[in-house]
Design a protein around this motif. Sequence first.
Motif: not given
Length: 331
Positions: A120, A148, A150, A157-160, A230
């Motif tokens: 992100k 994410c 989830s 949580s690993r927003l990319r 994350c």
Amino acid sequence: MTHRILELYSGIGGMHCAWKDSGIPGTTVAAVDINTVANDVYKHNFPETNLLNRNIQSIKPEEIKKMNINIILMSPPCQPFTRNGKFLDKNDPRTNSFTYLLDILSQLDSVEYILMENVKGFECSAVRDLFLEKLQECEFVYQEFLVCPSTVGVPNSRLRYYCLARRNSTWNFKRRDEIMNRLPKDYDDPFMLSEIIEENVPERYLISDKLLKRANIFDICYKDSRRSCCFTKAYTHYVEGTGSVFTEASPETVDNCYKEANTHEVGSPDFVSTLKDLKLRFFTPKEVSQLMAFPKSYEFPKNISIKQCYRLLGNSVNIKVISELLKILVD
């Protein structure tokens, strides 16, 4: 149709795992990375794949053309777009290999599909603008995502950032002016962590007294948790923003223990001594890999240290998210 895949910045094989998980027919014709430790892990898990330990800029368009690939999967270096990388963007030399790919993309006539992953922040970069301009120039239709795990049933949580691109397509899915934050289908709620927690975890994973001094900022997970933070490549070395920790104790026990600990000065010997009863520990590399949706059969070679495992996983991708994106990409 059986696709022919070029996996760039292949790391420990996250894209390879995602392709297998998607069930789409295809062969990874070649994988490319310059990280020799990551390449050892890749070879261990995918010995049949042609793995090239090379700088991407050394690969000429003619060489890629001979591979007759129609899909490129890639996760270019993220450091130019992060705080730790000082947000240098296109002025960071680590973007050179990616901009080289953009320069030669118009020569790669056989490439019909592209999936690109990054952190992100990439969506705000000048390099992203160059990327989208090149896609349009080469007559690709694209869709961007910020997703994410989830949201696809994974308790992490690993927003990319992700971009899917198809050449010469009438893709009615396209929304060029909108970055989507969910995939276009519904998924189950994230599973409980009990599904991935190992038994008889060695004491070396217990959090040291040194790090327990900062236990007031821990993100603590339990067996019935359906979430985790994350995991970064600094996991186990720093406690702030690097990933969650785990305890077999109940939330009530943890609350009571923290109440007692907080009667002492944070970081004091008494504070630390009180919290040691909780046996807080780090997630093991195997547990982290499964929170990133790597298959249970995935292994790290014995010569790879625990520290290296965490660093490699911190630089990798979430398999489930990419698997679902691949189904959209080649649908």
